[in-house]
Design a protein around this motif. Sequence first.
Motif, mmCIF file in Angstrom:
data_model
loop_
_atom_site.group_PDB
_atom_site.id
_atom_site.type_symbol
_atom_site.label_atom_id
_atom_site.label_comp_id
_atom_site.label_asym_id
_atom_site.label_seq_id
_atom_site.Cartn_x
_atom_site.Cartn_y
_atom_site.Cartn_z
ATOM 1 N N UNK A 1 0.880 -1.171 0.000
ATOM 2 C CA UNK A 1 0.000 0.000 0.000
ATOM 3 C C UNK A 1 0.918 1.222 0.000
ATOM 4 N N UNK A 2 1.152 1.764 -1.165
ATOM 5 C CA UNK A 2 2.069 2.888 -1.301
ATOM 6 C C UNK A 2 1.310 4.192 -1.060
ATOM 7 N N UNK A 3 1.793 5.028 -0.157
ATOM 8 C CA UNK A 3 1.021 6.195 0.263
ATOM 9 C C UNK A 3 0.987 7.350 -0.724
ATOM 10 N N UNK A 4 1.915 7.373 -1.679
ATOM 11 C CA UNK A 4 1.941 8.487 -2.640
ATOM 12 C C UNK A 4 2.833 8.129 -3.820
ATOM 13 N N UNK A 5 2.718 8.920 -4.885
ATOM 14 C CA UNK A 5 3.568 8.725 -6.043
ATOM 15 C C UNK A 5 4.954 9.299 -5.810
ATOM 16 N N UNK A 6 5.802 9.177 -6.831
ATOM 17 C CA UNK A 6 7.167 9.660 -6.737
ATOM 18 C C UNK A 6 8.139 8.622 -7.251
ATOM 19 N N UNK A 7 9.423 8.899 -7.085
ATOM 20 C CA UNK A 7 10.454 7.975 -7.548
ATOM 21 C C UNK A 7 10.681 6.912 -6.475
ATOM 22 N N UNK A 8 10.171 5.714 -6.719
ATOM 23 C CA UNK A 8 10.244 4.616 -5.762
ATOM 24 C C UNK A 8 11.415 3.691 -6.085
ATOM 25 N N UNK A 9 12.001 3.151 -5.029
ATOM 26 C CA UNK A 9 13.087 2.175 -5.120
ATOM 27 C C UNK A 9 12.628 0.883 -4.458
ATOM 28 N N UNK A 10 12.774 -0.233 -5.170
ATOM 29 C CA UNK A 10 12.457 -1.554 -4.632
ATOM 30 C C UNK A 10 13.743 -2.383 -4.616
ATOM 31 N N UNK A 11 13.936 -3.169 -3.556
ATOM 32 C CA UNK A 11 15.168 -3.954 -3.387
ATOM 33 C C UNK A 11 14.862 -5.365 -2.892
ATOM 34 N N UNK A 12 15.723 -6.311 -3.261
ATOM 35 C CA UNK A 12 15.651 -7.676 -2.734
ATOM 36 C C UNK A 12 17.021 -8.318 -2.872
ATOM 37 N N UNK A 13 17.273 -9.362 -2.069
ATOM 38 C CA UNK A 13 18.534 -10.086 -2.130
ATOM 39 C C UNK A 13 18.264 -11.575 -2.005
ATOM 40 N N UNK A 14 19.075 -12.351 -2.721
ATOM 41 C CA UNK A 14 18.991 -13.805 -2.643
ATOM 42 C C UNK A 14 20.391 -14.358 -2.443
#
Length: 287
Positions: A246-259
């Motif tokens: 649930x993203x509260x607002x727009x803008x430049x978003x960064x998503x991260x994950x590691x395996x």
Amino acid sequence: MFSLIASLADGALRRSSNLAHRLRQTTLALSILTLAPMASAHEFWLVPHDAQTGVKQRVVFELRVGPTWPGVKTPRVDNLVNWFTASDAQGEWKVAGRDRMLAVGNFTTRSPGATVVGMRTNSAHLELSAVEFNKYLKEEGLIQVLKTRERFGLADAPGRENFSRCAKSIILVDGQSQGYDKQIGLPLELSLKTDPLALRTDQPFSIQLTFLGEPLANTLIKAQLKADPPIELSATSDAQGRVDFKLPQGGLWLFNAVHMEPSSEDDSDWESLWASLTVQLTTQSNE
């Protein structure tokens, strides 16, 4: 570490060996300062100067490293990049760029819709004290790795790791987003499952994580917004490799994950891949 490797299942070893083969193109002699404070964060992401633009416009990228926005701007270190490509409705091409530059790459947009950009780095080696390594495993949600170290009596042993980066960014051209969900062949890849031009703060925004093209479950995925102060969220992927934020607002978003998986190499105990995705999200009315 031979005792650990010998004790793990043959299937896991074969999978790890395949991963190691993909990762190990060249071992980088990068300093810890250049990469980030490794004990606390591996985040590494592409920042486009124009995440939403028009056709025939030049887009320039920076690299950022750090635990959260704004991160540290870092140059394109010698021999860092294994490949750096852009893909749109017309096909795929190489992103131009030079080592030792803060502007790490650039290209000119060609088609309306999404241009999906990906950078795969060469492999680098890292060794951390047991305290630092265990802390980093907890922070990145790598609980199974932590449990494996404990099960084999290695919780107090230093962590030896080979890692590489899978950075991705989506550029939206002419106010259109078709192709936003395209996968571009990164071994660990984050992909959008919700239209980036149709963010609704009252509805889930979906992201999928894949490893070697297959959904990756039970993996921590972080979401961060470039804001003051930065907004940070996290969720664990389901059986389809998906999370809903649930993203509260727009803008430049960064998503991260590691395996991370066990390594079959003599100089390391673990192989890890780090995925990032940046995209400019536009909020739609909730009415």
